[in-house]
Motif scaffolding. Structure first.
Motif, PDB file in Angstrom:
ATOM      1  N   ILE A   1       0.844  -1.191   0.000  1.00  0.00           N
ATOM      2  CA  ILE A   1       0.000   0.000   0.000  1.00  0.00           C
ATOM      3  C   ILE A   1       0.883   1.246   0.000  1.00  0.00           C
ATOM      4  N   PRO A   2       0.774   2.095  -1.051  1.00  0.00           N
ATOM      5  CA  PRO A   2       1.574   3.320  -1.102  1.00  0.00           C
ATOM      6  C   PRO A   2       0.873   4.440  -0.326  1.00  0.00           C
ATOM      7  N   VAL A   3       1.286   4.672   0.910  1.00  0.00           N
ATOM      8  CA  VAL A   3       0.625   5.664   1.761  1.00  0.00           C
ATOM      9  C   VAL A   3       1.409   6.972   1.799  1.00  0.00           C
ATOM     10  N   ILE A   4       0.694   8.050   2.074  1.00  0.00           N
ATOM     11  CA  ILE A   4       1.303   9.372   2.249  1.00  0.00           C
ATOM     12  C   ILE A   4       0.593  10.063   3.405  1.00  0.00           C
ATOM     13  N   ASN A   5       1.370  10.780   4.192  1.00  0.00           N
ATOM     14  CA  ASN A   5       0.826  11.550   5.300  1.00  0.00           C
ATOM     15  C   ASN A   5       0.643  12.990   4.823  1.00  0.00           C
ATOM     16  N   LEU A   6      -0.599  13.383   4.551  1.00  0.00           N
ATOM     17  CA  LEU A   6      -0.890  14.756   4.146  1.00  0.00           C
ATOM     18  C   LEU A   6      -1.248  15.625   5.347  1.00  0.00           C
TER      19      LEU A   6
END
Length: 147
Positions: free
Chosen positions: A91-96
């Motif tokens: 899962i490619p996650v990003i913290n926005l």
């Protein structure tokens, strides 16, 4: 029809949490907690390998609660898993968000939706008139909101 899943993680198999749920939660498989700083992105392992039936796709989507409360979402917004893919789901996650966010083993970080899809024959046309006319026509972004 079934969804075959091989699970090498110590987490439970994905499951529908309620009778009306469209998606199954996917969990992070981590050796230790992982801190994601604001705007940092990471590929998170799940330990899952799946066999999606032909004619279907897997759609990986963010979890709305994590998105609204913490800004955690997916780099590609909605990811597609093809029916012939047999590798591990990651899962490619990003913290926005504005604060660091800590991911832990077993945390539900995304959801998997299965949807029918079709492969259609492609026919090239060379004139705009070859396309069917519609009321919208060539109206693009925001064009349907004008009244």
């Amino acid at each position: 029809m079934t969804l075959k899943i091989r699970n090498i993680s110590d987490n439970p198999l994905p499951a529908y949490e309620t009778k009306g749920a469209a998606g199954m939660d996917l969990r992070a498989w981590l050796e230790e907690p992982l801190e994601l700083k604001p705007f940092e992105r990471k590929l998170i392992r799940t330990g899952l390998f799946i066999e999606i039936p032909e004619g279907y796709e897997g759609q990986v989507r963010p979890r709305s609660g994590l998105s609204i409360r913490h800004g955690l979402t997916l780099v590609n917004c909605v990811g597609t898993i093809d029916s012939d893919y047999r590798g591990e789901l990651c899962i490619p996650v990003i913290n926005l968000g504005q604060e660091p966010f800590v991911l832990e083993n077993g945390m539900r970080i995304a959801q998997l939706i299965l949807a029918q899809c079709a492969q259609l024959p492609v026919v090239e046309v060379f004139e705009t008139e070859a396309l069917t006319e519609t009321e919208r026509g060539t109206g693009g972004f925001g064009s349907t909101g004008k009244h």
